[in-house]
Design a protein around this motif. Structure first.
Motif, PDB file in Angstrom:
ATOM      1  N   GLY A 126       0.793  -1.226   0.000  1.00 40.75           N
ATOM      2  CA  GLY A 126       0.000   0.000   0.000  1.00 40.75           C
ATOM      3  C   GLY A 126       0.825   1.275   0.000  1.00 40.75           C
ATOM      4  N   VAL A 127       0.273   2.311  -0.621  1.00 37.30           N
ATOM      5  CA  VAL A 127       0.898   3.642  -0.636  1.00 37.30           C
ATOM      6  C   VAL A 127       0.842   4.225   0.790  1.00 37.30           C
ATOM      7  CG1 VAL A 127       0.658   6.003  -1.535  1.00 37.30           C
ATOM      8  CG2 VAL A 127       0.192   4.039  -3.032  1.00 37.30           C
ATOM      9  N   ALA A 128       1.980   4.703   1.293  1.00 33.44           N
ATOM     10  CA  ALA A 128       2.012   5.255   2.652  1.00 33.44           C
ATOM     11  C   ALA A 128       1.438   6.678   2.702  1.00 33.44           C
ATOM     12  CB  ALA A 128       3.449   5.253   3.178  1.00 33.44           C
ATOM     13  N   LYS A 129       1.770   7.472   1.702  1.00 27.17           N
ATOM     14  CA  LYS A 129       1.418   8.900   1.700  1.00 27.17           C
ATOM     15  C   LYS A 129      -0.038   9.141   2.105  1.00 27.17           C
ATOM     16  CE  LYS A 129       2.196  12.863  -1.360  1.00 27.17           C
ATOM     17  NZ  LYS A 129       1.012  13.685  -1.229  1.00 27.17           N
ATOM     18  N   ASP A 130      -0.220  10.100   3.003  1.00 26.06           N
ATOM     19  CA  ASP A 130      -1.554  10.532   3.447  1.00 26.06           C
ATOM     20  C   ASP A 130      -2.338   9.473   4.212  1.00 26.06           C
ATOM     21  OD1 ASP A 130      -1.397  13.175   2.616  1.00 26.06           O
ATOM     22  OD2 ASP A 130      -2.074  12.704   0.583  1.00 26.06           O
ATOM     23  N   THR A 131      -1.682   8.408   4.630  1.00 23.91           N
ATOM     24  CA  THR A 131      -2.374   7.420   5.466  1.00 23.91           C
ATOM     25  C   THR A 131      -2.302   7.899   6.916  1.00 23.91           C
ATOM     26  OG1 THR A 131      -1.694   5.655   3.959  1.00 23.91           O
ATOM     27  CG2 THR A 131      -2.433   4.986   6.154  1.00 23.91           C
ATOM     28  N   ASN A 132      -3.460   8.124   7.520  1.00 25.42           N
ATOM     29  CA  ASN A 132      -3.491   8.595   8.911  1.00 25.42           C
ATOM     30  C   ASN A 132      -4.798   8.173   9.592  1.00 25.42           C
ATOM     31  OD1 ASN A 132      -5.528  10.689   8.419  1.00 25.42           O
ATOM     32  ND2 ASN A 132      -3.897  11.775   7.316  1.00 25.42           N
ATOM     33  N   TRP A 166       7.838   7.695   9.536  1.00 30.37           N
ATOM     34  CA  TRP A 166       6.933   8.824   9.237  1.00 30.37           C
ATOM     35  C   TRP A 166       6.873   9.025   7.729  1.00 30.37           C
ATOM     36  CZ3 TRP A 166       6.828  13.698   6.935  1.00 30.37           C
ATOM     37  CH2 TRP A 166       5.720  14.502   7.274  1.00 30.37           C
ATOM     38  N   TRP A 167       5.719   9.516   7.276  1.00 37.26           N
ATOM     39  CA  TRP A 167       5.567   9.859   5.861  1.00 37.26           C
ATOM     40  C   TRP A 167       4.680  11.089   5.755  1.00 37.26           C
ATOM     41  CZ3 TRP A 167       4.062   5.106   7.959  1.00 37.26           C
ATOM     42  CH2 TRP A 167       2.705   4.983   8.278  1.00 37.26           C
TER      43      TRP A 167
END
Ligand code: GTP
Ligand code: SPV
Ligand code: MN
Length: 624
Positions: free
Chosen positions: A326-332, A364-365
């Protein structure tokens, strides 16, 4: 590097190692011998899921991965090796009529010697991991197409394979047809000297589709290196599905939506191009307010194979994978709390190319928190550079690579469907297409005609993303989100789609969705997206069940405002108007582009052209 005969594997040791691992299939053994000799690997090791803990320890000891908290790990890839390379990816066969618009076809007689030359001696001094795998739930009717063996000379790639596919000798030892398995060879190459992105580029990622052989040279990242996933699960499987006439293999997510009040579950699958929201949709937590009633179940987030079951005439889908890349960016916590749990303590998750703290082992991303950690002590960006040592003009650079990812197994996904490994798969009620489109495409438009649904998929136009090298944001057509994975000609692809869907007596409803329309002035997303995306999908299923009627437009049925449950959604009224309407003039221009796009495809079925003309005529009539 010259081939050093002395570095060739000790053949007796090779046989012993295959015996010790219990690898019995004589055809697999023969294939291992053949490639051990070519690549010059120093030793050969057969691995499966049960070797994971040991391989993790070895990788930690060697410094190839770093600890990222309890049962979590971190790796960096080479700086010029961070995404799939589309222009270096080739489909090769013996038959020139397999050449399509997007499959980058080349004759196998030309590619095979080239790849063997590049791979000769290129694994000298390394271990070649032999990874037998299955790209299907065990017992699936599509199992004969799902068996493969990847050889890789990169231990981190082996760790990824174990997370992403079902791996072990048991998947090749007792085959009804022991010679029927996909042969995959991954050789990393000398990453620092491959001329990535230059005219002297040495990388080749080739699927020999008619030989069911995959040879990838020159990367250790994602779809370039995990051969079960994209190369077998999409390119090879799409070719096999077409050649056999039996199934479709698509870059699709696959979910269940359960109404807890009635106990009913619908299944929806659909394609959005890379990095356009499939994983997020599949992990979707119902929004507050709907969560008491609805629950979303994860079956798959990137690949689905679809077939018609002759017993009940329905389309069934399986997820051939065993994990999530999975794409990490913007995962929160707000966008995707499910993903955060899927990569939590003791999930054995492997992060790649995010930022890492040497002291705390935190990762962190961008978008993990609104601002990066205030105390930069110990933090390094994805290239390994200390944040504290960045120069003034480096300050604004992202800490994580935009295509940084997490790799975790399905069993760690909190909303995994209880029947995710059902042999037959699950019956499909709706097929959706979508992508990043900053204007024109409304939130959702439903399509009830099969040819118009297939036509809609073929004309999917979206912005390019960072999941592939090159341009980000540029608009391009991406048929069914398969453009980078297309293995046979588009005209035949369209005909095969029509054939499979029409063979079903109970046909799914189609829809086009877009979570990414933006305000032209300030660029904000008009629709909040993420968890709220359940709302338009519920509308679609109610439309299929005849509970709502929507409003017919030239390009499909749109929800009326009162049909869409918007309780608690934070959206401006003018934004809502925009995403629930059609700009007829803008669409008329689009139809001209579509005509040119479709005209590239030889042998496109007349039904698709007829659908195109119907939509164009309806638009012309609406424009007056
Ligand atoms: P691949 O694994 O490359 O095939 O990607 P994917 O289609 O699974 O995409 P993914 O769900 O990983 O999302 C890619 C990016 O889009 C992430 O940075 C997400 O945060 C973002 N994204 C996903 N869904 C939405 C949405 O509804 N709205 C907005 N604005 N962004 C989204
Ligand atoms: C994609 O790019 O669509 C992916 C990631 O799913 S990769 O495995 O690199 O292809
Ligand atoms: Mn994908």
């Amino acid at each position: 590097m010259a081939y050093d005969v002395n570095a060739a594997p000790d053949l007796a040791a090779l046989e012993t190692s295959l015996d010790d691992a219990g690898l019995k299939n004589p055809f697999v053994r023969e294939y291992v011998r053949y490639w051990a000799e070519i690549t010059g690997a120093e030793r050969v090791e057969v691995i499966g899921a049960s070797d994971d803990a040991r391989l993790i320890r070895e990788s930690l000891d060697a410094g190839e991965i770093l600890p990222a908290g309890d049962g979590r790990y971190y790796a960096r890839s080479y700086v010029k090796d961070t995404a799939r390379s589309e222009e270096r990816t080739i489909v090769a066969t013996a038959n020139p009529s397999d050449k399509g618009t997007y499959n980058n076809w080349r004759p196998s007689s030309e590619m095979r010697p080239l790849l063997e030359k590049l791979m000769r001696g290129a694994s000298a001094g390394k271990t070649m991991y032999v990874i037998p795998y299955l790209m299907a739930p065990p017992g699936s009717p599509l199992e004969p197409y799902a068996v493969g063996v990847e050889l890789t000379d990169h231990r981190t790639v082996a760790l990824h394979m174990i997370r992403m596919a079902r791996c072990g000798v048991e998947y090749v030892n007792n085959l009804a047809e022991p010679n029927r398995f996909v042969r995959g060879v991954h050789v990393t190459g000398d990453l620092a000297n491959l001329g990535q992105g230059t005219p002297a580029d040495q990388r080749y990622f080739v699927t020999f589709a008619d030989e069911r052989t995959i040879l990838h040279f020159g990367s250790s990242y994602g779809g370039n290196a995990l051969l079960g996933k994209i190369a077998h699960g999409l390119r090879q499987a799409a070719y096999d599905g077409w050649a056999s006439g039996e199934f479709l293999a698509e870059q699709f997510m696959l979910i269940g939506i359960t109404d807890k009040q009635t106990g009913r579950t619908w299944h929806v699958c659909g394609g959005f191009p890379s990095a356009s929201g499939k994983t997020n949709l599949a992990m979707m937590l119902a929004p507050d307010g709907l969560g008491d009633r609805y629950h979303v179940e994860f079956y798959g987030d990137d690949i689905a194979w679809l077939r018609v079951d002759p017993k009940d005439g329905k389309i069934y889908a399986i997820n051939p994978e065993f994990g999530v890349f999975g794409v990490a960016k913007d995962t929160n916590e707000v966008t995707n709390p499910t993903a955060l749990r899927a990569v939590g303590p003791d999930t054995q998750v492997l992060f790649t190319n995010v930022a890492y703290n040497d002291n705390s082992h935190d990762v962190w991303w961008e978008g993990r928190t609104p601002e990066p950690p205030a105390d930069v002590t110990g933090w390094r960006d994805w290239t390994g550079q200390l944040i504290s040592e960045r120069s003034a003009d480096e300050q604004g650079k992202p800490w994580a690579h935009p295509n940084s990812r997490f790799t975790t197994s399905l069993t760690s996904v909190p909303n995994i469907a209880p029947d995710f490994a059902a042999r037959a798969g699950v019956p499909i009620d709706a097929v959706i297409f979508g992508g990043r489109t900053r204007d024109r495409e409304p939130l959702i438009r439903a399509i009830t005609d099969v040819a118009e649904g297939v036509y809609d998929g073929l004309t999917l136009g979206a912005e390019a993303t960072f999941a592939a090298e090159g341009v980000d944001g540029q608009l391009r057509y991406d048929p069914m989100s398969m453009r980078p994975f297309m293995s046979y000609p588009e005209g035949a692809y369209a005909a095969h789609w029509l054939k499979i869907i029409r063979a079903a007596s109970d046909q799914p409803i189609f829809a086009h969705v877009n979570w990414f329309q933006r305000d032209p002035d300030d660029g904000h997303f008009l629709w909040p997206g993420y968890r709220e995306n359940l709302r338009p999908l519920l509308w679609l299923l109610r439309l299929r069940d005849g509970e709502v009627r929507g409003e017919q437009t030239p390009v499909g049925i749109l929800p009326t405002r009162d049909e869409l449950d918007l309780d608690g959604v934070d959206i401006r009224p003018e934004d809502l108007d925009k995403i629930l309407s059609i700009d007829t003039n803008r669409w008329a221009t689009e139809m001209e582009h579509r005509e040119a796009h479709l005209a590239q495809f030889n042998g496109l079925p007349e039904e698709i052209w007829a659908a195109h003309r119907r939509v164009a005529a309806a638009l012309a009539a609406a424009a007056g």
